[in-house]
Write an enzyme that holds these catalytic residues in place. Structure first.
Site, short mmCIF file in Angstrom:
data_model
loop_
_atom_site.label_atom_id
_atom_site.label_comp_id
_atom_site.label_asym_id
_atom_site.label_seq_id
_atom_site.Cartn_x
_atom_site.Cartn_y
_atom_site.Cartn_z
N HIS A 268 0.96 -1.26 -0.03
CA HIS A 268 0.12 -0.10 -0.11
C HIS A 268 0.88 1.17 -0.09
O HIS A 268 1.67 1.55 -0.80
CB HIS A 268 -0.88 -0.12 1.14
CG HIS A 268 -2.04 0.85 1.41
ND1 HIS A 268 -2.37 1.71 0.30
CD2 HIS A 268 -2.85 0.97 2.46
CE1 HIS A 268 -3.44 2.46 0.63
NE2 HIS A 268 -3.78 2.09 1.82
N HIS A 307 -2.70 -2.13 -9.75
CA HIS A 307 -3.42 -1.73 -8.87
C HIS A 307 -4.55 -2.56 -8.94
O HIS A 307 -5.35 -3.10 -9.83
CB HIS A 307 -3.83 -0.19 -8.98
CG HIS A 307 -4.28 0.68 -8.14
ND1 HIS A 307 -5.53 0.68 -7.80
CD2 HIS A 307 -3.65 1.34 -7.18
CE1 HIS A 307 -5.91 1.29 -6.81
NE2 HIS A 307 -4.87 1.80 -6.43
N ASP A 363 2.70 5.30 -6.82
CA ASP A 363 3.86 5.44 -6.24
C ASP A 363 5.12 5.15 -7.05
O ASP A 363 6.30 5.13 -6.60
CB ASP A 363 3.94 3.90 -5.25
CG ASP A 363 3.10 4.29 -4.11
OD1 ASP A 363 3.06 5.39 -3.46
OD2 ASP A 363 2.19 3.37 -3.67
N1 ACO Z 1 4.57 -6.89 -10.81
C1 ACO Z 1 4.39 -8.09 -11.48
N2 ACO Z 1 3.39 -8.69 -11.65
C2 ACO Z 1 2.21 -8.35 -11.00
C3 ACO Z 1 2.52 -6.99 -10.33
C4 ACO Z 1 3.65 -6.29 -10.27
N3 ACO Z 1 3.68 -5.11 -9.57
N4 ACO Z 1 1.09 -6.67 -9.77
C5 ACO Z 1 0.23 -7.79 -10.03
N5 ACO Z 1 0.79 -8.75 -10.83
C6 ACO Z 1 0.55 -9.84 -11.27
C7 ACO Z 1 0.38 -10.95 -10.35
O1 ACO Z 1 1.40 -11.87 -10.01
C8 ACO Z 1 -0.96 -11.78 -10.97
O2 ACO Z 1 -0.39 -12.52 -12.07
P1 ACO Z 1 -1.04 -14.07 -12.27
O3 ACO Z 1 -2.44 -13.73 -12.72
O4 ACO Z 1 -0.31 -14.67 -13.36
O5 ACO Z 1 -1.05 -14.87 -11.00
C9 ACO Z 1 -1.67 -10.59 -11.37
O6 ACO Z 1 -0.74 -9.71 -12.03
C10 ACO Z 1 -2.80 -10.01 -10.88
O7 ACO Z 1 -2.15 -9.63 -9.38
P2 ACO Z 1 -2.76 -9.78 -8.09
O8 ACO Z 1 -1.65 -9.59 -6.97
O9 ACO Z 1 -3.77 -10.86 -7.96
O10 ACO Z 1 -3.58 -8.24 -7.93
P3 ACO Z 1 -4.11 -7.56 -6.60
O11 ACO Z 1 -5.13 -6.61 -7.36
O12 ACO Z 1 -4.51 -8.50 -5.63
O13 ACO Z 1 -2.83 -6.47 -6.29
C11 ACO Z 1 -1.54 -4.87 -5.91
C12 ACO Z 1 -2.68 -5.17 -6.55
C13 ACO Z 1 -1.09 -5.23 -4.37
C14 ACO Z 1 -1.21 -3.16 -5.96
C15 ACO Z 1 -0.27 -5.53 -6.84
O14 ACO Z 1 -0.32 -4.93 -8.07
C16 ACO Z 1 1.28 -5.26 -6.55
O15 ACO Z 1 1.64 -5.95 -5.50
N6 ACO Z 1 1.74 -4.03 -7.09
C17 ACO Z 1 3.14 -3.79 -6.49
C18 ACO Z 1 3.13 -2.98 -5.16
C19 ACO Z 1 2.56 -1.65 -5.38
O16 ACO Z 1 2.98 -1.01 -6.25
N7 ACO Z 1 1.59 -1.07 -4.54
C20 ACO Z 1 0.99 0.04 -4.37
C21 ACO Z 1 -0.50 0.30 -4.88
S1 ACO Z 1 -0.94 1.83 -5.15
C22 ACO Z 1 -1.34 2.19 -3.22
O17 ACO Z 1 -1.42 1.50 -2.65
C23 ACO Z 1 -1.40 3.77 -3.27
#
Ligand code: ACO
Length: 428
Positions: A268, A307, A363
């Site tokens: 987050h 996201h 971010d």
């Molecule tokens: N890098 C690589 N792969 C990713 C990323 C990423 N940053 N984010 C998601 N994926 C992939 C997952 O591995 C998954 O792949 P799969 O279907 O092959 O298993 C798919 O995309 C869906 O991802 P989920 O984790 O199910 O998506 P979720 O909605 O739960 O997660 C999150 C959202 C936590 C923001 C995620 O994208 C992430 O971890 N991003 C990196 C951390 C980040 O930048 N967080 C800031 C968010 S903005 C904020 O809070 C202000």
């Protein structure tokens, strides 16, 4: 004539149910009538992490993740970032309308005149270990404020609520700056009422021996824009915590400490710190292809991408990208920007990211700007929490005034053992 209802057939019993549809949702409680036998508990919906469940109705922030749209109280984020300032946006988010000139002057006066903290709070911060993380200090100090305002639990009195809200919005920059100065072993700087909200924050962060601190107007404005972009983002992890804890009717300081703790995590508000570490580890543009490959192999995540709601470019990331250029004109270019720009370019053309609709989020660029402004990475989540304070408080107030809300208490699907008898330790 089409009806706004959903017909559900339970194939276990052959019975049909007609469930009202409101704003493209059904009420989970309407499923409870679906039973196999009369003494059944009734059907529930199962939705870990609330991926498809609206926990509230809200009139504060509109977000269309598919189209990359963000509005506060109807106003597009792009217009607010260009034309407004953080305190005006805070007023808008809290009260629902942009202030008149008089309303704004009085609001600014009230916030400016609540920035000083009780001296005991200084002692409290002073007691932290010399290298304590500023966000840990921030969360604890916000919680500690409840002990200074014994009237704060009287949350049903709107005037009393407003005073606590003003105090929190006014004091979070002071807490943040004191936490930073403590972690650096620097003397705490008191607020300067001549300065703007962000100008004063920079003053409390960076003033040394000069008689009067004069913030650089471009950096002051850039920080203001960043604060506008972070002011609210509907039902994210921290805000959901604020509403959930607040639903027990605890005072707003205790609830907000919980919300800030939610924000602290690397998935987050802690993500911008993780982005900087990632960019540093990549080191140079030539290493990007290998890095992208390791992300595609599932070895790591591309921090600052993806996201839960945005399946398009995060509109805040576009604004931040522009702000970055303005900041670098003053501070000089942060070399990490070139790595970030190239990383974005490559990622946006890779099937892995396209298929999963992974775009830069807020971010991805914010940490690079903060770093160029001389703000250390440990302060990044704190810099997020300062402006998000108004979002948390507006959502908390909205929750308290919503007659449909009750203490938050999700259900569970129990998957543990059936009833079994206790066995004495000697017989196990
Ligand atoms: N890098 C690589 N792969 C990713 C990323 C990423 N940053 N984010 C998601 N994926 C992939 C997952 O591995 C998954 O792949 P799969 O279907 O092959 O298993 C798919 O995309 C869906 O991802 P989920 O984790 O199910 O998506 P979720 O909605 O739960 O997660 C999150 C959202 C936590 C923001 C995620 O994208 C992430 O971890 N991003 C990196 C951390 C980040 O930048 N967080 C800031 C968010 S903005 C904020 O809070 C202000």
């Amino acid at each position: 004539m089409p009806k706004d209802t959903l017909t559900v057939k339970d194939n276990r019993t052959g019975k049909e149910y007609e469930i009202p549809i409101w704003e493209n949702t059904i009420k989970a409680l309407d499923l409870r009538q679906i039973k196999v036998t009369d003494d059944d508990f009734g059907m529930m919906s199962y939705d870990p992490a609330f991926t498809n469940t609206a926990s509230t109705k809200s009139a504060i922030t509109y977000l269309d993740g598919e189209r990359g749209v963000l509005r506060y109280r109807g106003y597009p984020i792009e217009q607010l970032a260009e034309k407004s300032d953080y305190l005006e946006v805070a007023y808008l988010i809290l009260f629902g309308e942009l202030p008149t000139k008089e309303q704004f002057e009085s609001w600014r006066y009230d916030i400016t005149h609540h920035t000083i903290m009780h001296e005991n709070i200084k002692d409290f911060i002073h007691a932290f270990r010399y290298d304590a993380h500023p966000m840990g200090m921030f969360i604890s100090t916000v919680a500690a404020l409840s002990t200074f305002y014994p009237e704060a639990p009287n949350i049903h009195d709107p005037n009393n609520r407003l005073i606590q809200i003003q105090r929190l919005i006014a004091k979070v920059p002071t807490i943040a700056a004191f936490s930073y100065r403590h972690s650096r072993g620097l003397p705490y700087m008191y607020p300067d009422n001549d300065l703007s909200y962000t100008g004063n924050f920079l003053n409390m962060m960076f003033k040394m021996t000069e008689l009067k601190y004069e913030p650089n107007p471009a950096l002051e404005r850039a920080l203001d824009v960043l604060f506008i972009l972070h002011a609210d983002h509907e039902q994210n992890c921290g805000t959901n915590a604020m509403r959930s804890i607040g639903s027990s009717h605890v005072d707003p300081y205790s609830a907000m400490a919980g919300a800030a703790a939610g924000l602290y995590g690397p998935l987050h508000g802690g993500a911008n710190e993780a982005v900087l570490r990632m960019l540093r580890a990549i080191g140079s543009v030539e290493n990007i292809p290998d890095f992208i490959q390791s992300v595609k192999n599932g070895d790591r995540r591309l921090m600052g991408f993806g996201h839960r709601v945005y399946k398009n470019y995060d509109p805040r990331a576009s604004i931040i990208k522009k702000t970055a250029e303005e900041v670098f004109e003053v501070t000089g270019r942060n070399p990490l920007l070139d790595i970030a720009l190239e990383l974005e370019k490559i990622a946006l053309n890779e099937d892995y990211f396209i298929e999963r609709k992974l775009y830069p989020n807020v971010d991805f660029y914010s940490g690079i700007i903060y770093e160029a402004m001389g703000l250390p990475a440990t302060m990044f989540p704190v810099l997020f929490a300062i402006p998000r304070t108004v979002g948390w408080l507006a959502q908390w107030q909205e929750m308290l005034g919503d007659s449909e809300q009750k203490i938050a208490r999700p259900r569970q699907v129990y998957i543990g053992p059936e009833k079994r008898d206790y066995v004495a330790i000697t017989k196990r």
